[in-house]
Design an enzyme around this catalytic site. Structure first.
Site: not given
Ligand SMILES: NC(=O)c1ccc[n+]([C@@H]2O[C@H](COP(=O)([O-])OP(=O)(O)OC[C@H]3O[C@@H](n4cnc5c(N)ncnc54)[C@H](O)[C@@H]3O)[C@@H](O)[C@H]2O)c1
Length: 257
Positions: A163-164
């Protein structure tokens, strides 16, 4: 030989909104800008932290206000920005340092879609929201600076931080497109891609984790908050007028592209 005449980095009455200014990189940036004479609105989801940074800037003789602002909420971002315009007359720059790590330590097939989407909502979508809020004002005054703190993870992709990494890569792509959209309007839109920066969070990690983070950095050290704040100050200053859509490196030699 006479001493050189000091040159101010910012004109009088320069005003900036720093989102995520309650801690870490955003806080260091708010403090440095205020020390250089910028009127700073410290905005953060943690309104108490934002006010505490603003109060200590005022105690030190600077000019600052605070706003409780969740960057995922357009109404909050609008209230913080419009509040700064009302207070200062004009706003010249927005720094967006709000960010979360999202799901950590798990490969993609074990990551919940909702956790992934939450990370995009905090780290990526505000690239659009902030433009929707700030650009009309910047277009009217023919000048503006937007700076998003992305990450080296968006350039290189950190495993088990899907996600990051995806959100920061998205932010880098967003900045490339947005920079071109406003390139003839006196508005620059840029990003920063730091590697590991020394923050209180990092200090709390075990030495083995820190060693792992450092092994890819040719300089063999973390970045310092002051080094990040200095680069942000330059990128949002009038002097940085010929660079837009770009992601500035802060990686101790790791990313040379
Ligand atoms: N510290 C590093 O090593 C490093 C490296 C690369 C990139 N970054 C990026 O830099 C930015 C700042 O990181 P940091 O280390 O200073 O983190 P930090 O956690 O010290 O500070 C982040 C601040 O953002 C605020 N925030 C979080 N979610 C928010 C939201 N939804 N709305 C408004 N404010 C919110 C937090 O309250 C906090 O005050 C992040 O985007 C991060 O991804 C950090």
């Amino acid at each position: 030989m006479s001493a050189p005449i000091p040159v101010e980095q910012f004109p009088r009455d320069y005003a900036a909104v720093v989102i995520g200014g309650g801690a870490g990189i955003g806080e260091a940036t708010a403090r440095l800008l205020a020390a250089r004479g910028v009127d700073v609105t410290v905005a953060d989801r943690d309104g108490d932290a934002a006010e505490s940074v603003a109060a200590s800037i005022r105690d030190a003789g600077g000019v600052a206000a605070s706003a409780a602002c969740d960057v995922t909420d357009e109404a909050d971002v609008r209230a913080a920005f419009d509040g700064a315009v009302t207070r200062c007359g004009q706003v010249h720059a927005v720094v967006n340092s709000a960010g979360i790590q999202g799901p950590l330590g798990r490969p993609s097939h074990e990551v919940e879609t909702a956790d992934f989407e939450r990370t995009l909502a905090v780290n990526l979508t505000p690239g659009l929201t902030i433009a929707r809020v700030a650009v009309p004002h910047f277009l009217e005054q023919g000048y503006g600076r937007i700076l998003h703190v992305a990450s080296i993870a968006g350039k290189e992709g950190n495993p088990n931080m899907i996600g990051y990494s995806a959100s920061k890569a998205g932010l880098i792509g967003l900045v490339k497109a947005q920079g071109k959209e406003y390139s003839r309007a006196g508005i620059t839109v840029n990003a920063l891609a730091p590697a590991v920066i020394r923050t209180p969070f990092l200090d709390s990690q075990p030495p083995s984790v820190i060693d792992y983070m450092l092994e890819k950095i040719p300089m063999g050290r973390t970045g310092e908050l002051d080094e990040v704040a200095e680069m942000i100050a330059f990128v949002i200053s009038p002097a940085a007028g010929f660079t837009t859509g770009f992601t500035f490196d802060l990686s101790g030699g790791r990313a040379t592209y």
